[in-house]
Design a protein around this motif. Structure first.
Motif, PDB file in Angstrom:
ATOM      1  N   THR A  53       6.064  -4.589 -14.012  1.00 31.63           N
ATOM      2  CA  THR A  53       4.757  -4.003 -14.337  1.00 31.63           C
ATOM      3  C   THR A  53       3.920  -3.768 -13.089  1.00 31.63           C
ATOM      4  OG1 THR A  53       3.824  -6.207 -14.716  1.00 31.63           O
ATOM      5  CG2 THR A  53       4.754  -5.050 -16.625  1.00 31.63           C
ATOM      6  N   ALA A  54       4.255  -4.420 -12.015  1.00 31.63           N
ATOM      7  CA  ALA A  54       3.503  -4.218 -10.765  1.00 31.63           C
ATOM      8  C   ALA A  54       4.378  -4.628  -9.581  1.00 31.63           C
ATOM      9  CB  ALA A  54       2.201  -5.016 -10.781  1.00 31.63           C
ATOM     10  N   VAL A  85       7.779   0.227 -10.613  1.00 32.68           N
ATOM     11  CA  VAL A  85       7.222  -0.163 -11.914  1.00 32.68           C
ATOM     12  C   VAL A  85       8.009   0.547 -13.007  1.00 32.68           C
ATOM     13  CG1 VAL A  85       5.185  -0.031 -13.396  1.00 32.68           C
ATOM     14  CG2 VAL A  85       4.924  -0.589 -10.974  1.00 32.68           C
TER      15      VAL A  85
END
Length: 592
Positions: A53-54, A85
């Motif tokens: 996600t990051a 991501v």
């Protein structure tokens, strides 16, 4: 403010339940249970898939569908610089909820848990894997493959020799697993194997089209002391050092450099075309073909000494055009010498062309021809009877070889060293390298040899001796040397004579000794052989003979009267002798 007055509170809102943390009409436990059912069931020490996600330089955030995201150090993804991501990655759940309530994940452990199976499967299926080169090690590199540290040998990095290993550190590359040691869990990978597979097709295509005389472009791959290896596009060929240039090459680095693009011509190859001989110099005309057509025997040329040996020196007068100066053409001297005494590698010299064969591409040169031949005018420079100073070169049993100047030699025969001294060996007379005065006796121009003399510098003393040592004359001399057959006598007036043992007996009957000075009578004098025969005994024996001959003539008249006297003397002598013997015997018996 007026709007706020119009808002009314709910009449039936249960404030007590709200303050207790439960939803309206639903217990807190029920709400917690309903929320938990919407999340993945996560247990410690299991491997699950998660979504990135990051991503930043330090951390990678991964969502596994749990109530919180996990944070993994970015260093665990160094093998995959393209991580972004949305990528799905494997993670190992170390702790679903630590003291801070944080989900603790590890990507490295997730990879390791299945890495051994993956590695073995990749070997069996000849699968291409991606690995991260971590660092250098002895003989190669350490590569991260599925979290396992694999070994990449230096020879398996590329098809070309690697000169700088450090440029590969930190790179992500594709590899083929070539070997696994199950016992020690060692993994060996190769990048070269992938390249070779690609090049093999190119190689077969190139080899099928190879022809002798074909000109190709290649890249200098390796330089050795004996030649240069050239990559022709997956196929290697060798340019031998002798095919780099028409001139002499001591080091191939003088002609080419690593990674240089060059054109080469195919000279030869074996049946399987695995060994390909290449040429570089063949791309330019042979220097002999470009040699000045006006050049001829007798012309002077300039060049550089490129090779030297005992027998001569090779001189390069143009790149690829050499001539040999034989050592005999370096000096007019006939003495055996080494070429190193005259020339050295690198010398820039001028020479004369002696022979020239364009078909055989051979040329002989000379440097002594730049100087005048001393034998051309030998009669003028060294006429018979002229006196000179020469240097002793060497000895033989019969004489001394001397050099008057470079190229002009002469011999002094042992008989021409001294008028009077008997020289057994020339080394007694002088020493090698010494100067000696000489007179030219004879010139042999054809054989380039002079007959020289040393004693001729003085008058012949035997002309004088002939008038002094006449047979029968008596002279004083000293015995200088004793031999079995006689003695050498040095005469006071000069010269030496010889006397046999019987002529060395003195008047008292004893033989003369070395060092004694006595009177000697000349028995024989031979000028031609320089021989003087002497006798000491003759000096007194002949006088005795004369005395004996004279004595009887004077005593003859008194012969009768003398007889009794002689008898009386004899008688008295006999009696005295007897008395003396008796006295001696008595003394001996007493022990005196």
């Amino acid at each position: 403010m007026s709007n706020l007055k119009n808002i009314e509170p709910l009449q039936d809102f249960n404030w007590e339940e709200f303050e207790n943390g439960s939803a309206v009409g639903t217990s807190r436990e029920e709400l917690q249970k309903a929320y938990d059912e919407t999340l993945n069931k996560v247990a410690d020490h299991q491997v699950v898939d998660g979504k990135v996600t990051a991503v930043d330089k330090k951390e990678v955030v991964v969502n596994i569908g749990y109530k919180s995201d996990g944070i993994i150090p970015a260093s665990e993804f160094r093998y995959n610089p393209d991580l972004k991501v949305g990528d799905v990655v494997e993670v190992y759940v170390e702790n679903a909820e630590d003291k801070k309530g944080q989900l603790v994940l590890s990507h490295k452990k997730a990879r390791l848990s299945k890495s051994w199976e993956r590695v073995n499967a990749a070997l069996d299926n000849e699968e291409i894997v991606t690995g991260f080169i971590k660092c250098r090690t002895k003989g190669g590199m350490i590569v991260d493959v599925f979290g396992i540290e694999a070994f990449l040998p230096g020879s398996q990095i590329d098809v070309h020799p690697i000169r700088d290993y450090d440029v590969f550190v930190g790179k992500t590359m594709e590899f083929k697993i070539v070997k696994i040691n199950q016992e020690f869990r060692n993994v060996v990978v190769s990048h070269k194997a992938l390249i070779e597979a690609e090049l093999e097709a190119q190689k077969r295509e190139i080899i099928s089209k190879l022809e002798k005389g074909q000109i190709l472009e290649g890249t200098v791959k390796n330089i050795t002391s004996y030649g240069v290896f050239v990559d022709l596009g997956g196929v290697d060929g060798l340019i031998h050092i002798t095919d780099l240039s028409w001139g002499r090459v001591s080091d191939p680095h003088e002609v080419v450099a690593l990674d240089q693009k060059i054109n080469v011509v195919i000279l030869d190859f074996d049946d399987e075309k695995k060994r390909i001989a290449l040429g570089l110099k063949q791309l330019t005309p042979h220097p002999w073909d470009a040699l000045d057509g006006e050049l001829k025997v007798g012309d002077h040329v300039k060049g550089k000494v490129v090779v030297i040996a005992d027998y001569g020196a090779f001189v390069e007068i143009a790149p690829g055009v050499e001539g040999l100066i034989h050592v005999s053409e370096m000096s007019w001297s006939q003495h055996l010498r080494s070429a190193q005494e005259f020339l050295h590698v690198g010398d820039e010299i001028e020479a004369v062309i002696l022979t020239l064969d364009r078909e055989e591409r051979k040329m002989s040169l000379g440097i002594k021809q730049l100087k005048e031949d001393p034998w051309e005018a030998i009669e003028t420079k060294y006429p018979v009877g002229s006196k000179h100073t020469a240097k002793v070169r060497n000895f033989t049993n019969f004489g001394i070889f001397v050099e008057l100047e470079e190229g002009v030699d002469g011999l002094i025969h042992i008989s021409d060293l001294s008028w009077t001294k008997k020289v057994k060996h020339p080394s007694e007379f002088t020493q090698q390298g010494a100067d000696i005065e000489v007179v030219v006796l004879e010139i042999d121009k054809e054989n380039r040899r002079l007959s020289l003399g040393h004693k001729q510098l003085e008058d012949n003393p035997w002309d004088t001796y002939e008038t002094i040592y006449t047979p029968g004359s008596v002279h004083t001399g000293k015995i200088s040397e004793m031999m079995d057959k006689g003695a050498v006598i040095t005469l006071n007036e000069g010269g030496e004579g010889f006397a046999t043992p019987k002529h060395l007996v003195k008047a008292d009957g004893t033989p003369a000794q070395a060092g004694e000075e006595l009177e000697f009578k000349v028995i024989e004098f031979v000028k031609e052989t320089k021989r003087i025969i002497l006798s000491h005994s003759r000096t007194f024996e002949e006088a005795k003979e004369e005395a004996k001959k004279a004595a009887p003539r004077k005593a003859a008249p008194k012969k009768e009267a003398a007889a009794p006297a002689i008898q009386n003397v004899a008688a008295s002598t006999t009696l005295g002798d007897i008395d003396a013997l008796a006295e001696l015997k008595a003394k001996l018996e007493k022990g005196e």
